[in-house]
Design a protein around this motif. Sequence first.
Motif, PDB file in Angstrom:
ATOM      1  N   GLU A  59       0.814  -1.214   0.000  1.00 49.38           N
ATOM      2  CA  GLU A  59       0.000   0.000   0.000  1.00 49.38           C
ATOM      3  C   GLU A  59       0.850   1.269   0.000  1.00 49.38           C
ATOM      4  OE1 GLU A  59      -3.070  -0.003   2.945  1.00 49.38           O
ATOM      5  OE2 GLU A  59      -3.791  -1.976   2.357  1.00 49.38           O
ATOM      6  N   GLN A  60       2.075   1.168   0.476  1.00 51.68           N
ATOM      7  CA  GLN A  60       2.947   2.342   0.463  1.00 51.68           C
ATOM      8  C   GLN A  60       3.276   2.780  -0.966  1.00 51.68           C
ATOM      9  OE1 GLN A  60       6.969   1.372   1.993  1.00 51.68           O
ATOM     10  NE2 GLN A  60       6.254  -0.755   2.046  1.00 51.68           N
ATOM     11  N   TRP A  61       3.072   1.889  -1.942  1.00 49.30           N
ATOM     12  CA  TRP A  61       3.334   2.230  -3.348  1.00 49.30           C
ATOM     13  C   TRP A  61       2.052   2.471  -4.135  1.00 49.30           C
ATOM     14  CZ3 TRP A  61       6.313  -1.978  -1.309  1.00 49.30           C
ATOM     15  CH2 TRP A  61       7.618  -1.617  -0.997  1.00 49.30           C
ATOM     16  N   GLY A  62       0.913   2.379  -3.488  1.00 45.65           N
ATOM     17  CA  GLY A  62      -0.340   2.588  -4.196  1.00 45.65           C
ATOM     18  C   GLY A  62      -1.484   1.865  -3.521  1.00 45.65           C
ATOM     19  N   PRO A  63      -2.637   1.768  -4.179  1.00 45.33           N
ATOM     20  CA  PRO A  63      -3.807   1.103  -3.580  1.00 45.33           C
ATOM     21  C   PRO A  63      -3.511  -0.354  -3.246  1.00 45.33           C
ATOM     22  CG  PRO A  63      -4.404   2.288  -5.585  1.00 45.33           C
ATOM     23  CD  PRO A  63      -2.903   2.276  -5.515  1.00 45.33           C
ATOM     24  N   SER A  64      -4.256  -0.887  -2.303  1.00 42.83           N
ATOM     25  CA  SER A  64      -4.019  -2.258  -1.858  1.00 42.83           C
ATOM     26  C   SER A  64      -4.334  -3.255  -2.969  1.00 42.83           C
ATOM     27  CB  SER A  64      -4.884  -2.568  -0.639  1.00 42.83           C
ATOM     28  OG  SER A  64      -6.244  -2.341  -0.932  1.00 42.83           O
ATOM     29  N   SER A  91     -12.492  -6.503  -5.462  1.00 44.54           N
ATOM     30  CA  SER A  91     -11.999  -5.133  -5.351  1.00 44.54           C
ATOM     31  C   SER A  91     -13.031  -4.244  -4.666  1.00 44.54           C
ATOM     32  CB  SER A  91     -11.674  -4.581  -6.738  1.00 44.54           C
ATOM     33  OG  SER A  91     -12.857  -4.481  -7.514  1.00 44.54           O
ATOM     34  N   THR A  92     -12.522  -3.163  -4.084  1.00 40.79           N
ATOM     35  CA  THR A  92     -13.352  -2.111  -3.511  1.00 40.79           C
ATOM     36  C   THR A  92     -12.961  -0.805  -4.205  1.00 40.79           C
ATOM     37  OG1 THR A  92     -11.743  -1.675  -1.769  1.00 40.79           O
ATOM     38  CG2 THR A  92     -13.474  -3.284  -1.277  1.00 40.79           C
ATOM     39  N   PRO A  93     -13.726   0.267  -4.034  1.00 40.09           N
ATOM     40  CA  PRO A  93     -13.377   1.514  -4.726  1.00 40.09           C
ATOM     41  C   PRO A  93     -11.968   2.021  -4.435  1.00 40.09           C
ATOM     42  CG  PRO A  93     -15.605   1.645  -3.873  1.00 40.09           C
ATOM     43  CD  PRO A  93     -15.023   0.373  -3.347  1.00 40.09           C
ATOM     44  N   ASP A  94     -11.422   1.722  -3.253  1.00 38.31           N
ATOM     45  CA  ASP A  94     -10.100   2.225  -2.902  1.00 38.31           C
ATOM     46  C   ASP A  94      -8.986   1.194  -3.104  1.00 38.31           C
ATOM     47  OD1 ASP A  94     -10.993   0.583  -0.888  1.00 38.31           O
ATOM     48  OD2 ASP A  94     -10.150   1.776   0.736  1.00 38.31           O
ATOM     49  N   SER A  95      -9.288   0.094  -3.794  1.00 35.48           N
ATOM     50  CA  SER A  95      -8.263  -0.925  -4.030  1.00 35.48           C
ATOM     51  C   SER A  95      -7.860  -0.948  -5.496  1.00 35.48           C
ATOM     52  CB  SER A  95      -8.765  -2.312  -3.621  1.00 35.48           C
ATOM     53  OG  SER A  95      -9.758  -2.772  -4.514  1.00 35.48           O
ATOM     54  N   ASP A  96      -6.737  -1.596  -5.749  1.00 35.06           N
ATOM     55  CA  ASP A  96      -6.304  -1.851  -7.112  1.00 35.06           C
ATOM     56  C   ASP A  96      -7.200  -2.945  -7.684  1.00 35.06           C
ATOM     57  OD1 ASP A  96      -4.760  -1.955  -9.403  1.00 35.06           O
ATOM     58  OD2 ASP A  96      -2.867  -2.020  -8.330  1.00 35.06           O
ATOM     59  N   LYS A  97      -7.055  -3.247  -8.955  1.00 33.01           N
ATOM     60  CA  LYS A  97      -7.789  -4.360  -9.570  1.00 33.01           C
ATOM     61  C   LYS A  97      -6.880  -5.573  -9.739  1.00 33.01           C
ATOM     62  CE  LYS A  97     -11.535  -1.920 -10.367  1.00 33.01           C
ATOM     63  NZ  LYS A  97     -12.688  -2.051  -9.501  1.00 33.01           N
ATOM     64  N   ASP A  98      -5.678  -5.510  -9.126  1.00 31.02           N
ATOM     65  CA  ASP A  98      -4.658  -6.548  -9.313  1.00 31.02           C
ATOM     66  C   ASP A  98      -4.399  -7.316  -8.029  1.00 31.02           C
ATOM     67  OD1 ASP A  98      -4.358  -5.490 -11.832  1.00 31.02           O
ATOM     68  OD2 ASP A  98      -2.483  -4.464 -11.397  1.00 31.02           O
ATOM     69  N   GLY A  99      -3.935  -8.537  -8.209  1.00 28.64           N
ATOM     70  CA  GLY A  99      -3.337  -9.320  -7.144  1.00 28.64           C
ATOM     71  C   GLY A  99      -1.952  -9.729  -7.607  1.00 28.64           C
ATOM     72  N   MET A 100      -1.024  -9.845  -6.690  1.00 28.67           N
ATOM     73  CA  MET A 100       0.355 -10.151  -7.083  1.00 28.67           C
ATOM     74  C   MET A 100       0.949 -11.159  -6.104  1.00 28.67           C
ATOM     75  SD  MET A 100       2.082  -8.685  -9.626  1.00 28.67           S
ATOM     76  CE  MET A 100       1.431  -7.035  -9.640  1.00 28.67           C
ATOM     77  N   TYR A 101       1.682 -12.118  -6.642  1.00 34.68           N
ATOM     78  CA  TYR A 101       2.382 -13.128  -5.853  1.00 34.68           C
ATOM     79  C   TYR A 101       3.779 -13.219  -6.439  1.00 34.68           C
ATOM     80  CZ  TYR A 101      -2.585 -14.036  -5.376  1.00 34.68           C
ATOM     81  OH  TYR A 101      -3.933 -13.878  -5.204  1.00 34.68           O
ATOM     82  N   PHE A 102       4.810 -13.199  -5.602  1.00 30.83           N
ATOM     83  CA  PHE A 102       6.154 -13.080  -6.160  1.00 30.83           C
ATOM     84  C   PHE A 102       7.168 -13.909  -5.393  1.00 30.83           C
ATOM     85  CE2 PHE A 102       5.631  -9.694  -3.087  1.00 30.83           C
ATOM     86  CZ  PHE A 102       6.842  -9.626  -2.422  1.00 30.83           C
ATOM     87  N   MET A 103       8.255 -14.220  -6.079  1.00 26.88           N
ATOM     88  CA  MET A 103       9.387 -14.930  -5.483  1.00 26.88           C
ATOM     89  C   MET A 103      10.664 -14.247  -5.940  1.00 26.88           C
ATOM     90  SD  MET A 103      10.445 -18.984  -5.460  1.00 26.88           S
ATOM     91  CE  MET A 103      10.401 -19.195  -7.228  1.00 26.88           C
TER      92      MET A 103
END
Length: 196
Positions: A59-64, A91-103
């Motif tokens: 969230e520090q880089w943008g919407p959740s 999603s909610t109005p204050d969230s992103d439309k993305d999900g991310m999973y990373f390694m």
Amino acid sequence: MMKRFIFTALCVFAFFMSARTAQCQNVIGDRTSVPQGSVMMLDDFEKGNYWIWAGFDWEQWGPSKLSTSVRISNQWASQGRQSLECKVIKSTPDSDKDGMYFMDYSWDFTGAKYIVLDIYNPNNKSFEFGIAFQVTEDWSWKETSNVIIGPGKHTVVLSLDEFKEDLYLVKRVNICYREKDPIRGNFYIDNMRFIK
């Protein structure tokens, strides 16, 4: 006795052949079949979980983000006994439309032409899916084409042609979920591999 043994052997062979065929029947992405070539495994999810979900800490880089957890599961697997279960929320109005999973790691995938993985979507709605790599010491963002993942089991083939010169140093692999229709549920990934 011999007839029973032959019949059982034929049934087992037919089962495995039908399972192999079923896995490859629905190939989507940049190819309609899995390309030939040497295979380099990225993760088969049999040796533990090294993946992180991009949730509140992004969230520090943008919407959740819509990703809420990522874990090893034995609910479905295209090979072996385990897969990666990725949970998402609507999603909610204050969230992103993305999900991310990373390694994160430092890989050399030089010569790789495709990334191939198996996905199971148990939901009754589709979502958009892609893979992004962060490459070189600059962590440059390089993304594959996106594909729509409908309900069911799919083998996804994504081309790496557009950024193959940067695959000598991959710092992060990102699984990118994008909401098409709001879903609260999960999807499964298995057998992530590169084909040279």
